[in-house]
Design an enzyme around this catalytic site. Structure first.
Site, PDB file in Angstrom:
ATOM      1  CE1 TYR A  55      -3.378  -2.642  -0.041  1.00 57.98           C
ATOM      2  CE2 TYR A  55      -3.806  -2.249   2.275  1.00 57.98           C
ATOM      3  CZ  TYR A  55      -4.093  -2.914   1.102  1.00 57.98           C
ATOM      4  OH  TYR A  55      -5.098  -3.855   1.074  1.00 57.98           O
ATOM      5  CG  LEU A 226     -18.425   1.530   2.710  1.00 57.56           C
ATOM      6  CD1 LEU A 226     -17.730   2.778   3.218  1.00 57.56           C
ATOM      7  CD2 LEU A 226     -19.887   1.507   3.163  1.00 57.56           C
ATOM      8  CB  ALA A 227     -20.501  -0.906  -3.364  1.00 59.35           C
ATOM      9  N   GLY A 229     -18.490   3.472  -3.346  1.00 59.29           N
ATOM     10  CA  GLY A 229     -19.369   4.630  -3.432  1.00 59.29           C
ATOM     11  C   GLY A 229     -20.526   4.512  -4.398  1.00 59.29           C
TER      12      GLY A 229
END
Length: 316
Positions: A55, A226-227, A229
């Site tokens: 990351y 959370l897909a 957004g």
């Protein structure tokens, strides 16, 4: 309860911390941003923090370590998990997966240094490496466990068969499997209900993975929970718009937020899925507070209505 993972309802994903996704050094602004995000997560009751060595080219772990260094006692109040096994492209070398035992050890040592801690609570193998020898992986994990550098192990993006092959050679139980699960990414759910239908051929989720994890006490974690957004930000399809409207309606009726409704939809499943929330924005993190603190307040019918709305078609 999944062995050794704790029963966190929600995890905070640290992928958004550390500045740009390149090798530009981080500075005080990036550390302050990380501290604000971490504090927001702590404020709503999150105690599990999810990392990966890749990351932000390691900067996500590094700024997290900076926050730990400036906050005495914080390390003792939280659980840190990180992942290894992905090597990004560099120069002429292609991006690839690397779960050789020596690589696992090297990456764990680098993560410990960046995180400024002497132990990782859970290490996940980030992606399957087709060239990896399960016995070689198991030797590396056993060594890390014996040396008390890692307390527990899990996987990410792996099937039931891959988990079984590794577990057969490992005397330490695998405790987590992190997968792309959300109201937008539903193949994990649809694979179990489209059996003996024409639609089943279009579902690529590996059969039996959900059931294997539940049967063996392997906690399912949901990245992308959370897909991205799709139901709380910009919608681009009729199905997304209808689902966003229904999630907002439910949120108002239940005195919560649409973000919480989406997370409750995952948490309501009997597998007790632990969503990973990855926003770096404190306000968006705090919008998930009820998912960290409360049992999912969705009825059987509400849960199905969200699913059917998102899929845009009735069930078979």
């Amino acid at each position: 309860m999944a062995r050794g993972t704790g029963e966190e309802r929600l995890l905070y994903g640290c992928m958004g911390l550390g500045g740009a996704w390149d090798t530009t050094p981080y500075g005080a602004a990036e550390i302050d941003q990380a501290e604000a995000a971490i504090q927001a997560a702590l404020d709503i009751g999150i105690r599990g923090f999810d990392h990966a060595d890749i990351y932000r080219h390691g900067k996500s772990e590094a700024v997290f370590g900076e926050v730990l260094a400036r906050t005495p006692g914080l390390r003792e109040r939280i659980r840190i998990q990180t992942k290894c096994g992905i090597r990004p492209a560099e120069g002429d070398r292609p991006g690839m997966y690397d779960l050789r035992g020596e690589s696992i050890r090297r990456q764990v040592e680098a993560s410990l240094e960046r995180l400024r801690t002497d132990v990782i609570d859970v290490l996940l193998l980030h992606r399957p490496d087709p060239l990896a020898d399960p016995e070689d992986i198991a030797r590396a994990l056993r060594s890390l466990h014996r040396q008390k550098l890692v307390r527990g192990f899990g996987v990410s993006n792996m099937s039931a068969a891959q988990i079984s092959l590794l577990q057969a050679r490992l005397d330490v139980p695998l405790v987590a499997n992190q997968l792309d699960l959300s109201l937008a990414r539903r193949d994990w759910l649809e694979a179990g209900v489209l059996v003996n239908t024409a639609e089943a051929a279009a579902v690529g989720f590996p059969e039996g993975t959900l059931e294997h994890c539940r049967a063996h006490g392997i906690r399912l974690q949901a990245w992308g929970a959370l897909a991205r957004g799709r139901f709380t930000g910009l919608q681009t399809t009729p199905e997304e718009r209808a689902t966003a409207a229904y999630a907002a309606e439910l949120a108002e009726a239940k005195g919560t937020t649409p973000e919480t409704i989406l997370l409750w939809w995952l948490q309501r499943h009997p597998a007790r899925i632990a969503p990973v929330v990855g926003s770096a924005r404190p306000d968006r993190i705090r919008a998930c507070a009820d998912a960290a603190r409360r049992e999912p307040a969705l009825t059987h019918e509400e849960w199905y209505r969200l699913w059917i709305s998102a899929r845009g078609a009735a069930l078979p």
